[in-house]
Design a protein around this motif. Structure first.
Motif, PDB file in Angstrom:
ATOM      1  N   UNK A 278       1.796   6.668  17.160  1.00 17.27           N
ATOM      2  CA  UNK A 278       1.701   5.549  16.236  1.00 17.27           C
ATOM      3  C   UNK A 278       3.055   4.947  15.901  1.00 17.27           C
ATOM      4  N   UNK A 279       3.045   4.122  14.861  1.00 16.06           N
ATOM      5  CA  UNK A 279       4.249   3.430  14.396  1.00 16.06           C
ATOM      6  C   UNK A 279       4.363   3.641  12.896  1.00 16.06           C
ATOM      7  N   UNK A 280       5.551   4.000  12.425  1.00 10.68           N
ATOM      8  CA  UNK A 280       5.859   4.018  10.992  1.00 10.68           C
ATOM      9  C   UNK A 280       6.980   3.008  10.775  1.00 10.68           C
ATOM     10  N   UNK A 281       6.693   1.996   9.965  1.00 11.78           N
ATOM     11  CA  UNK A 281       7.713   0.974   9.695  1.00 11.78           C
ATOM     12  C   UNK A 281       8.498   1.388   8.456  1.00 11.78           C
ATOM     13  N   UNK A 282       9.818   1.301   8.570  1.00  7.07           N
ATOM     14  CA  UNK A 282      10.671   1.671   7.438  1.00  7.07           C
ATOM     15  C   UNK A 282      11.370   0.449   6.876  1.00  7.07           C
ATOM     16  N   UNK A 283      11.393   0.394   5.562  1.00  2.00           N
ATOM     17  CA  UNK A 283      12.164  -0.676   4.913  1.00  2.00           C
ATOM     18  C   UNK A 283      13.104  -0.041   3.889  1.00  2.00           C
ATOM     19  N   UNK A 284      14.388  -0.079   4.209  1.00  2.00           N
ATOM     20  CA  UNK A 284      15.401   0.423   3.278  1.00  2.00           C
ATOM     21  C   UNK A 284      15.755  -0.703   2.302  1.00  2.00           C
ATOM     22  N   UNK A 285      15.369  -0.517   1.046  1.00  2.00           N
ATOM     23  CA  UNK A 285      15.683  -1.545   0.054  1.00  2.00           C
ATOM     24  C   UNK A 285      17.183  -1.615  -0.187  1.00  2.00           C
ATOM     25  N   UNK A 286      17.669  -2.846  -0.381  1.00  2.00           N
ATOM     26  CA  UNK A 286      19.084  -3.054  -0.681  1.00  2.00           C
ATOM     27  C   UNK A 286      19.211  -3.626  -2.085  1.00  2.00           C
ATOM     28  N   UNK A 287      20.248  -3.267  -2.825  1.00  2.00           N
ATOM     29  CA  UNK A 287      20.403  -3.773  -4.193  1.00  2.00           C
ATOM     30  C   UNK A 287      20.528  -5.293  -4.199  1.00  2.00           C
ATOM     31  N   UNK A 288      19.779  -5.917  -5.112  1.00  2.00           N
ATOM     32  CA  UNK A 288      19.862  -7.372  -5.268  1.00  2.00           C
ATOM     33  C   UNK A 288      19.087  -8.154  -4.223  1.00  2.00           C
TER      34      UNK A 288
ATOM     35  N   UNK B  37      15.633  -7.862  -3.611  1.00  2.00           N
ATOM     36  CA  UNK B  37      14.208  -7.621  -3.820  1.00  2.00           C
ATOM     37  C   UNK B  37      13.353  -8.752  -3.258  1.00  2.00           C
ATOM     38  N   UNK B  38      13.798  -9.999  -3.449  1.00  2.00           N
ATOM     39  CA  UNK B  38      13.015 -11.140  -2.962  1.00  2.00           C
ATOM     40  C   UNK B  38      12.795 -11.057  -1.464  1.00  2.00           C
ATOM     41  N   UNK B  39      13.821 -10.645  -0.725  1.00  2.00           N
ATOM     42  CA  UNK B  39      13.683 -10.515   0.721  1.00  2.00           C
ATOM     43  C   UNK B  39      12.775  -9.343   1.077  1.00  2.00           C
ATOM     44  N   UNK B  40      12.844  -8.274   0.273  1.00  2.00           N
ATOM     45  CA  UNK B  40      11.941  -7.138   0.515  1.00  2.00           C
ATOM     46  C   UNK B  40      10.481  -7.587   0.436  1.00  2.00           C
ATOM     47  N   UNK B  41      10.172  -8.458  -0.515  1.00  2.00           N
ATOM     48  CA  UNK B  41       8.787  -8.939  -0.642  1.00  2.00           C
ATOM     49  C   UNK B  41       8.380  -9.738   0.597  1.00  2.00           C
ATOM     50  N   UNK B  42       9.336 -10.483   1.168  1.00  2.00           N
ATOM     51  CA  UNK B  42       9.016 -11.239   2.395  1.00  2.00           C
ATOM     52  C   UNK B  42       8.765 -10.295   3.560  1.00  2.00           C
ATOM     53  N   UNK B  43       9.502  -9.195   3.614  1.00  2.00           N
ATOM     54  CA  UNK B  43       9.258  -8.180   4.643  1.00  2.00           C
ATOM     55  C   UNK B  43       7.822  -7.674   4.525  1.00  2.00           C
ATOM     56  N   UNK B  44       7.415  -7.362   3.292  1.00  2.00           N
ATOM     57  CA  UNK B  44       6.055  -6.839   3.084  1.00  2.00           C
ATOM     58  C   UNK B  44       4.998  -7.894   3.392  1.00  2.00           C
ATOM     59  N   UNK B  45       5.291  -9.153   3.066  1.00  2.00           N
ATOM     60  CA  UNK B  45       4.354 -10.235   3.404  1.00  2.00           C
ATOM     61  C   UNK B  45       4.106 -10.276   4.913  1.00  2.00           C
ATOM     62  N   UNK B  46       5.200 -10.201   5.677  1.00  2.00           N
ATOM     63  CA  UNK B  46       5.042 -10.261   7.146  1.00  2.00           C
ATOM     64  C   UNK B  46       4.211  -9.076   7.633  1.00  2.00           C
ATOM     65  N   UNK B  47       4.518  -7.895   7.103  1.00  2.00           N
ATOM     66  CA  UNK B  47       3.762  -6.701   7.524  1.00  2.00           C
ATOM     67  C   UNK B  47       2.282  -6.886   7.208  1.00  2.00           C
ATOM     68  N   UNK B  48       2.011  -7.367   6.031  1.00  2.00           N
ATOM     69  CA  UNK B  48       0.621  -7.555   5.605  1.00  2.00           C
ATOM     70  C   UNK B  48      -0.127  -8.512   6.531  1.00  2.00           C
ATOM     71  N   UNK B  49       0.574  -9.514   7.021  1.00  2.00           N
ATOM     72  CA  UNK B  49      -0.085 -10.546   7.833  1.00  2.00           C
ATOM     73  C   UNK B  49      -0.184 -10.193   9.321  1.00  2.00           C
ATOM     74  N   UNK B  50       0.650  -9.251   9.793  1.00  2.00           N
ATOM     75  CA  UNK B  50       0.742  -9.029  11.240  1.00  2.00           C
ATOM     76  C   UNK B  50       0.481  -7.597  11.697  1.00  2.00           C
ATOM     77  N   UNK B  51       0.417  -6.657  10.761  1.00  2.00           N
ATOM     78  CA  UNK B  51       0.358  -5.240  11.147  1.00  2.00           C
ATOM     79  C   UNK B  51      -0.945  -4.640  10.626  1.00  2.00           C
TER      80      UNK B  51
END
Ligand code: SF4
Length: 288
Positions: free
Chosen positions: A197-207, A209-223
């Motif tokens: 399988x695949x495990x996707x990792x997202x390392x959050x970076x300080x400041x 957060x807005x981009x982290x939400x876009x990462x999750x949006x893409x995952x939600x729509x494509x994975x």
């Protein structure tokens, strides 16, 4: 060889002792650390650890790299194909759940030759920053059971500032879709260890957060929803990183906001305890 293994597409000459590309690595695999690793996701580390082989050098080169000692300083030991295959076999004999190649993109041909000399009886993991060419991933098809890619950021500006790769997201997104095509749905054994399988990792970076939400949006729509998404809070500032704003850890509020967003999207999110945000989770590299 004239190298086009990664999205840098240097076209640089590499031979057994010299490499003129962005990664600065020759064709000979250089290994920085070989050891069981206990701090991956539970379905990867289990009780006996993941058998990690960390390669030196990196074609992405993030400014904040948590493995800076080997990715930038290029520490490590050159190994022949036979030596690499023996390292794989010895690591497997320690009883680890899997063999995990960490940042091996620039050494794909050497790794494949070593795997032909010794094919482990446990799953093979490809642990990557996500900056991969689909063509190179296809070379791994049939040899890799589990992909462990980062999806770091969506913004081209962040890609440019943090790793001089404004095209990071475009490549990483296509790479993850190719990984999913190769592995299909996740498969686990009776004790919950991932076999495929695949495990996707997202390392959050300080400041960021807005981009982290876009990462999750893409995952939600494509994975597919069953794909585990590991939301990591262990970012630790390193002295070598001079990027403004990256001199602190991720706050509880930042982490909670992203975790809640993932929950609302009904992602199969893997959450990290606060204790993970410690320098102790950065491996100590020492290849003798
Ligand atoms: S693997 Fe290294 S030499 Fe090859 S294209 Fe990437 S950065 Fe350039």
């Amino acid at each position: 060889m004239i190298c086009s293994l990664c999205p840098r597409l240097c076209g640089a000459e590499r031979n057994a002792s010299m490499g003129l590309g962005v990664c600065q690595m020759s064709e000979t695999a250089r290994v920085a650390r070989v050891a069981p690793h206990m701090w991956e996701e539970p379905c990867i580390s289990g009780s006996r650890g993941s058998g990690t082989i960390f390669f030196s050098g990196c074609s992405l080169g993030c400014a904040y790299c948590q493995n800076h000692e080997i990715s930038h300083a290029l520490r490590g030991k050159d190994v022949t194909d036979e030596e690499l295959s023996r390292l794989i076999a010895r690591l497997e004999q320690t009883g680890v759940h899997n063999i995990s190649f960490v940042t091996g993109t620039h050494f794909v041909p050497a790794i494949l030759r070593a795997l032909r000399l010794h094919k482990p009886g446990v799953p093979v993991i490809w642990n990557t920053g996500g900056y991969e060419r689909v063509e190179t991933l296809r070379m791994l098809e049939g040899h890799v059971d589990i992909y462990l890619p980062d999806l770091k950021h969506v913004s081209p500006r962040l890609g440019k500032v943090l790793c001089n790769a404004p095209d990071y997201f475009d490549y990483a997104a296509d790479a993850i879709l190719e990984m999913l095509r190769q592995t299909g749905e996740p498969v686990y054994d009776a004790s919950g260890m991932m076999l495929r399988g695949v495990v996707i990792r997202h390392l959050m970076l300080p400041g960021c957060t807005g981009d982290s939400l876009k990462v999750l949006d893409w995952i939600s729509q494509h994975v597919p929803k069953e794909t585990p998404v590991s939301i990591m809070r262990q970012y630790t500032p390193i002295a070598a990183c001079k990027v403004k704003g990256l001199d602190r850890r991720v706050t509880d509020a930042e982490y909670d906001r992203v975790v809640e967003y993932a929950s609302n999207l009904q992602l199969n999110a893997l959450i990290q305890e606060k204790e993970a945000a410690q320098t102790a989770y950065i491996p100590d590299f020492d290849m003798k």
